[in-house]
Design a protein around this motif. Structure first.
Motif, mmCIF file in Angstrom:
data_model
loop_
_atom_site.group_PDB
_atom_site.id
_atom_site.type_symbol
_atom_site.label_atom_id
_atom_site.label_comp_id
_atom_site.label_asym_id
_atom_site.label_seq_id
_atom_site.Cartn_x
_atom_site.Cartn_y
_atom_site.Cartn_z
ATOM 1 N N MET A 95 0.843 -1.197 0.000
ATOM 2 C CA MET A 95 0.000 0.000 0.000
ATOM 3 C C MET A 95 0.878 1.247 0.000
ATOM 4 N N ASP A 96 0.385 2.300 -0.552
ATOM 5 C CA ASP A 96 1.043 3.601 -0.538
ATOM 6 C C ASP A 96 1.330 4.019 0.903
ATOM 7 N N ASP A 97 2.566 4.451 1.163
ATOM 8 C CA ASP A 97 2.991 4.747 2.538
ATOM 9 C C ASP A 97 2.146 5.832 3.203
ATOM 10 N N ALA A 98 1.860 6.915 2.474
ATOM 11 C CA ALA A 98 1.094 8.013 3.063
ATOM 12 C C ALA A 98 -0.329 7.568 3.411
ATOM 13 N N THR A 99 -0.899 6.705 2.580
ATOM 14 C CA THR A 99 -2.249 6.207 2.839
ATOM 15 C C THR A 99 -2.261 5.310 4.069
ATOM 16 N N LEU A 100 -1.292 4.415 4.151
ATOM 17 C CA LEU A 100 -1.208 3.543 5.320
ATOM 18 C C LEU A 100 -1.015 4.365 6.591
ATOM 19 N N GLN A 101 -0.181 5.396 6.515
ATOM 20 C CA GLN A 101 0.045 6.246 7.683
ATOM 21 C C GLN A 101 -1.233 6.951 8.111
ATOM 22 N N PHE A 102 -2.042 7.364 7.141
ATOM 23 C CA PHE A 102 -3.335 7.994 7.468
ATOM 24 C C PHE A 102 -4.183 7.049 8.308
ATOM 25 N N TYR A 103 -4.298 5.793 7.875
ATOM 26 C CA TYR A 103 -5.137 4.846 8.602
ATOM 27 C C TYR A 103 -4.537 4.478 9.957
ATOM 28 N N ARG A 104 -3.228 4.483 10.056
ATOM 29 C CA ARG A 104 -2.608 4.198 11.347
ATOM 30 C C ARG A 104 -2.888 5.334 12.341
ATOM 31 N N GLU A 105 -2.812 6.569 11.857
ATOM 32 C CA GLU A 105 -3.000 7.720 12.739
ATOM 33 C C GLU A 105 -4.469 8.002 13.044
ATOM 34 N N ASN A 106 -5.369 7.541 12.181
ATOM 35 C CA ASN A 106 -6.796 7.841 12.328
ATOM 36 C C ASN A 106 -7.643 6.590 12.510
ATOM 37 N N ALA A 107 -7.029 5.538 13.033
ATOM 38 C CA ALA A 107 -7.716 4.248 13.134
ATOM 39 C C ALA A 107 -9.011 4.344 13.937
ATOM 40 N N GLN A 108 -8.972 4.986 15.096
ATOM 41 C CA GLN A 108 -10.168 5.041 15.941
ATOM 42 C C GLN A 108 -11.276 5.870 15.288
ATOM 43 N N ALA A 109 -10.916 7.015 14.728
ATOM 44 C CA ALA A 109 -11.925 7.857 14.075
ATOM 45 C C ALA A 109 -12.552 7.131 12.891
ATOM 46 N N TYR A 110 -11.732 6.423 12.112
ATOM 47 C CA TYR A 110 -12.260 5.696 10.956
ATOM 48 C C TYR A 110 -13.141 4.536 11.410
ATOM 49 N N ALA A 111 -12.712 3.836 12.447
ATOM 50 C CA ALA A 111 -13.512 2.725 12.964
ATOM 51 C C ALA A 111 -14.862 3.214 13.473
ATOM 52 N N ASP A 112 -14.884 4.360 14.118
ATOM 53 C CA ASP A 112 -16.141 4.923 14.628
ATOM 54 C C ASP A 112 -17.068 5.360 13.497
ATOM 55 N N TRP A 113 -16.470 5.771 12.358
ATOM 56 C CA TRP A 113 -17.253 6.247 11.210
ATOM 57 C C TRP A 113 -17.788 5.093 10.366
ATOM 58 N N ALA A 114 -17.093 3.978 10.370
ATOM 59 C CA ALA A 114 -17.362 2.879 9.432
ATOM 60 C C ALA A 114 -18.837 2.493 9.409
ATOM 61 N N LYS A 115 -19.325 2.277 8.188
ATOM 62 C CA LYS A 115 -20.729 1.925 7.975
ATOM 63 C C LYS A 115 -20.974 0.454 8.311
ATOM 64 N N GLY A 116 -22.244 0.075 8.320
ATOM 65 C CA GLY A 116 -22.608 -1.318 8.550
ATOM 66 C C GLY A 116 -22.207 -2.199 7.379
ATOM 67 N N PRO A 117 -22.393 -3.503 7.498
ATOM 68 C CA PRO A 117 -21.978 -4.425 6.437
ATOM 69 C C PRO A 117 -22.682 -4.140 5.111
ATOM 70 N N SER A 118 -21.983 -4.358 4.029
ATOM 71 C CA SER A 118 -22.543 -4.194 2.688
ATOM 72 C C SER A 118 -23.654 -5.211 2.460
ATOM 73 N N THR A 119 -24.703 -4.786 1.778
ATOM 74 C CA THR A 119 -25.778 -5.713 1.429
ATOM 75 C C THR A 119 -25.279 -6.804 0.477
ATOM 76 N N ARG A 120 -24.159 -6.553 -0.195
ATOM 77 C CA ARG A 120 -23.601 -7.545 -1.126
ATOM 78 C C ARG A 120 -22.965 -8.729 -0.407
ATOM 79 N N LEU A 121 -22.707 -8.560 0.883
ATOM 80 C CA LEU A 121 -22.094 -9.648 1.639
ATOM 81 C C LEU A 121 -22.997 -10.875 1.693
ATOM 82 N N THR A 122 -24.304 -10.674 1.745
ATOM 83 C CA THR A 122 -25.240 -11.801 1.811
ATOM 84 C C THR A 122 -25.101 -12.706 0.592
ATOM 85 N N GLY A 123 -25.059 -12.108 -0.592
ATOM 86 C CA GLY A 123 -24.896 -12.895 -1.816
ATOM 87 C C GLY A 123 -23.541 -13.578 -1.890
ATOM 88 N N PHE A 124 -22.503 -12.882 -1.422
ATOM 89 C CA PHE A 124 -21.158 -13.459 -1.397
ATOM 90 C C PHE A 124 -21.146 -14.704 -0.512
#
Length: 197
Positions: free
Chosen positions: A1-30
């Motif tokens: 993965m791109d280093d700057a992108t990975l660093q973003f997720y490392r530094e903002n892990a909790q905020a991103y986890a709190d924002w994350a949406k529910g499971p995709s409706t496509r998961l059922t078919g998968f």
């Protein structure tokens, strides 16, 4: 993965986890396309919302995320191990009935995507199923938060998938979303089945 992108997720892990949406409706078919209790590799599991549904449906799940901080958060939420793993570290061979990669491979640099897809093809059992989603576009770039995206066209993705292995297309559709930075985007959702060589 791109280093700057990975660093973003490392530094903002909790905020991103709190924002994350529910499971995709496509998961059922998968999940319906897999054998009951089958083995699933989830790439970029984030907060673990998809993992929770997979586990609840009785599947054996190897959940992974490139951010060690995100992996810890997801593991704590799930009560299930989550491995910190970058995409290019995937070395499994015919180990999984399914690979789920929701909104994560869209961060793989364009010149590295074929290799990652080849690794996924190799990790799947014969006739294994692979789901991934990408932000559509006409060339790579960064969003307002500095995250890298490969922004593929459907035609370009088709050629990269073909370079990585043989697949049967099972489903392809698009959806409109708002990203973590509130920017609108069109997502392409692809589900394919591995054809063994």
């Amino acid at each position: 993965m791109d280093d700057a992108t990975l660093q973003f997720y490392r530094e903002n892990a909790q905020a991103y986890a709190d924002w994350a949406k529910g499971p995709s409706t496509r998961l059922t078919g998968f999940l319906a396309s897999l054998p009951p209790g089958g083995a699933i590799l989830e790439l970029g599991c984030g907060a673990g919302n998809h993992t929770a549904k997979m586990l609840g449906a009785g599947f054996s799940v190897c959940a992974t995320d490139g951010s060690p901080e995100m992996a810890v958060i997801a593991s704590h939420r799930l009560g299930h191990p989550v491995q910190a793993m970058l995409f290019h570290e995937l070395g499994a061979h015919e180990a999984y009935d399914g690979v789920w990669a929701s909104a994560c491979l869209l961060h793989v640099p364009r010149d590295e995507l074929a290799d990652i897809l080849t690794r996924i093809h190799r990790a799947l059992k014969p006739a294994g199923v692979f789901y991934a989603s990408f932000k559509l576009g006409d060339g790579d770039g960064r969003d307002s938060l500095g995250r890298y995206y490969n922004y593929p066209s459907a035609q370009w993705l088709q050629s990269v998938y073909a370079e990585a292995g043989k697949w049967i297309a099972l489903a392809s559709d698009t959806s409109e979303i708002k990203s973590f930075d509130e920017a609108p985007a069109t997502m392409l959702h692809l589900t394919v089945r591995k054809i063994a060589a």
